[in-house]
Design a protein around this motif. Structure first.
Motif, PDB file in Angstrom:
ATOM      1  N   ARG A  61       2.729  -6.007  12.709  1.00 36.35           N
ATOM      2  CA  ARG A  61       3.213  -7.080  11.811  1.00 36.35           C
ATOM      3  C   ARG A  61       2.484  -7.034  10.472  1.00 36.35           C
ATOM      4  O   ARG A  61       3.095  -7.187   9.417  1.00 36.35           O
ATOM      5  N   ALA A  62       1.161  -6.851  10.523  1.00 40.17           N
ATOM      6  CA  ALA A  62       0.350  -6.820   9.299  1.00 40.17           C
ATOM      7  C   ALA A  62       0.791  -5.675   8.388  1.00 40.17           C
ATOM      8  O   ALA A  62       0.954  -5.861   7.181  1.00 40.17           O
ATOM      9  N   ILE A  63       1.012  -4.499   8.961  1.00 39.23           N
ATOM     10  CA  ILE A  63       1.486  -3.363   8.159  1.00 39.23           C
ATOM     11  C   ILE A  63       2.876  -3.683   7.610  1.00 39.23           C
ATOM     12  O   ILE A  63       3.169  -3.425   6.446  1.00 39.23           O
ATOM     13  N   GLY A  64       3.695  -4.313   8.426  1.00 39.54           N
ATOM     14  CA  GLY A  64       5.034  -4.719   7.990  1.00 39.54           C
ATOM     15  C   GLY A  64       4.997  -5.732   6.861  1.00 39.54           C
ATOM     16  O   GLY A  64       5.924  -5.818   6.057  1.00 39.54           O
ATOM     17  N   ARG A  65       3.932  -6.514   6.767  1.00 32.71           N
ATOM     18  CA  ARG A  65       3.811  -7.535   5.716  1.00 32.71           C
ATOM     19  C   ARG A  65       2.983  -7.037   4.536  1.00 32.71           C
ATOM     20  O   ARG A  65       2.486  -7.830   3.744  1.00 32.71           O
ATOM     21  N   GLY A  66       2.812  -5.709   4.423  1.00 31.46           N
ATOM     22  CA  GLY A  66       2.230  -5.146   3.211  1.00 31.46           C
ATOM     23  C   GLY A  66       0.789  -4.682   3.289  1.00 31.46           C
ATOM     24  O   GLY A  66       0.256  -4.144   2.322  1.00 31.46           O
ATOM     25  N   PHE A  67       0.117  -4.890   4.420  1.00 33.34           N
ATOM     26  CA  PHE A  67      -1.276  -4.446   4.523  1.00 33.34           C
ATOM     27  C   PHE A  67      -1.345  -2.935   4.698  1.00 33.34           C
ATOM     28  O   PHE A  67      -0.523  -2.352   5.401  1.00 33.34           O
ATOM     29  N   PRO A  68      -2.347  -2.297   4.085  1.00 35.63           N
ATOM     30  CA  PRO A  68      -2.554  -0.876   4.375  1.00 35.63           C
ATOM     31  C   PRO A  68      -3.057  -0.761   5.821  1.00 35.63           C
ATOM     32  O   PRO A  68      -3.694  -1.688   6.334  1.00 35.63           O
ATOM     33  N   PRO A  69      -2.782   0.352   6.492  1.00 34.35           N
ATOM     34  CA  PRO A  69      -3.194   0.506   7.894  1.00 34.35           C
ATOM     35  C   PRO A  69      -4.688   0.232   8.134  1.00 34.35           C
ATOM     36  O   PRO A  69      -5.049  -0.382   9.133  1.00 34.35           O
ATOM     37  N   GLU A  70      -5.569   0.654   7.198  1.00 28.86           N
ATOM     38  CA  GLU A  70      -7.017   0.446   7.391  1.00 28.86           C
ATOM     39  C   GLU A  70      -7.322  -1.056   7.520  1.00 28.86           C
ATOM     40  O   GLU A  70      -8.156  -1.459   8.327  1.00 28.86           O
ATOM     41  N   ALA A  71      -6.677  -1.866   6.693  1.00 24.64           N
ATOM     42  CA  ALA A  71      -6.913  -3.317   6.740  1.00 24.64           C
ATOM     43  C   ALA A  71      -6.359  -3.895   8.043  1.00 24.64           C
ATOM     44  O   ALA A  71      -7.005  -4.728   8.684  1.00 24.64           O
ATOM     45  N   ALA A  72      -5.172  -3.444   8.445  1.00 23.66           N
ATOM     46  CA  ALA A  72      -4.561  -3.944   9.685  1.00 23.66           C
ATOM     47  C   ALA A  72      -5.433  -3.592  10.893  1.00 23.66           C
ATOM     48  O   ALA A  72      -5.588  -4.401  11.821  1.00 23.66           O
ATOM     49  N   LEU A  73      -6.045  -2.430  10.863  1.00 24.81           N
ATOM     50  CA  LEU A  73      -6.897  -2.002  11.980  1.00 24.81           C
ATOM     51  C   LEU A  73      -8.201  -2.804  12.052  1.00 24.81           C
ATOM     52  O   LEU A  73      -8.887  -2.777  13.069  1.00 24.81           O
TER      53      LEU A  73
END
Length: 185
Positions: A61-73
C-alpha cells in the motif's frame, strides 16, 4: 491472503528492475506477492513469520501511495512502525480546493512536507489525493495532526511552531527519535 489495489503507475516501482523490489519485499516480509499488472491488484500471502507477514500489505500500500521501496520497508524495522494515510480529498470541497489543500501540505518548494519529515523523523509522501506517513506511533500522530491543521486552514507559521514544539517534546521524552531519523544526538 490479502488483496491490495495500487495505481497502475506504481506497479513498476513495486516490481522493480528485473523483479528486484518484489523479491526483496517477499524475502524481508516473508510473503508471496502475486501482482496483476493489468488492474493493479496485488495478492499478498504470508509464507513465513505471521507478524512480519502482517506488514506485507502495508508495504505494498505504501509503495502504491508514492513511497519509495526503501521507505516502505522501514515498516519492518520495528513492530511499532506504522503506515497511515490522510485523505486530502475528504477535506476538499471541489477539485480547485483539493489542489489548494494539497499545495498547502507540500508548501513552497516542498518545504512544508520536508519540515514534517525533519521535525518528526517520519517519512511523508503526498501522492494523488493522499498524504502518506511512515513512522513510529508518536511521529505519525504529530504529522497527522499537522496535516489536519493545514487542511483546516491553520497558518503555516502556527503549524511550524506546533511541529517544533512536538519535536522538542519528543527529544525531551527521550524517544528513540534519533534512531528513526538517523540524526546524531
Amino acid at each position: 491472503m490479502q488483496h491490495v489495489k495500487i495505481p497502475q503507475d506504481r506497479i513498476g516501482v513495486l516490481i522493480g528492475e528485473g523483479g528486484e523490489t518484489m523479491r526483496e519485499i517477499e524475502s524481508k516480509a516473508e510473503v508471496r506477492l502475486d501482482i496483476d499488472s493489468e488492474n493493479g491488484s496485488v495478492a499478498v500471502e504470508t509464507i513465513g513469520d505471521p507478524v512480519l507477514g502482517l506488514k506485507g500489505p502495508d508495504i505494498v500500500r505504501a509503495i502504491g501511495r508514492g513511497f519509495p521501496p526503501e521507505a516502505a520497508l522501514r515498516l519492518l524495522e520495528d513492530e511499532i512502525m506504522l503506515f497511515d494515510l490522510v485523505d486530502i480529498d475528504a477535506a476538499a470541497r471541489n477539485k480547485t480546493d483539493m489542489k489548494r489543500k494539497k499545495g498547502r501540505l507540500i508548501g513552497e518548494g516542498g518545504r512544508t512536507r520536508e519540515l514534517m519529515e525533519e521535525l518528526t523523523g517520519a517519512d511523508v509522501v503526498i501522492y494523488g489525493s493522499t498524504l502518506g506517513i511512515i513512522g513510529a506511533p508518536r511521529e505519525v500522530e504529530v504529522v497527522r495532526s499537522a496535516a489536519e491543521m493545514l487542511l483546516d486552514g491553520a497558518p503555516h507559521g502556527s503549524v511550524y511552531s506546533f511541529l517544533e514544539e512536538k519535536h522538542n517534546e519528543m527529544k525531551h521524552q527521550g524517544m528513540e527519535y534519533h534512531q528513526f531519523s538517523g540524526e546524531q544526538s
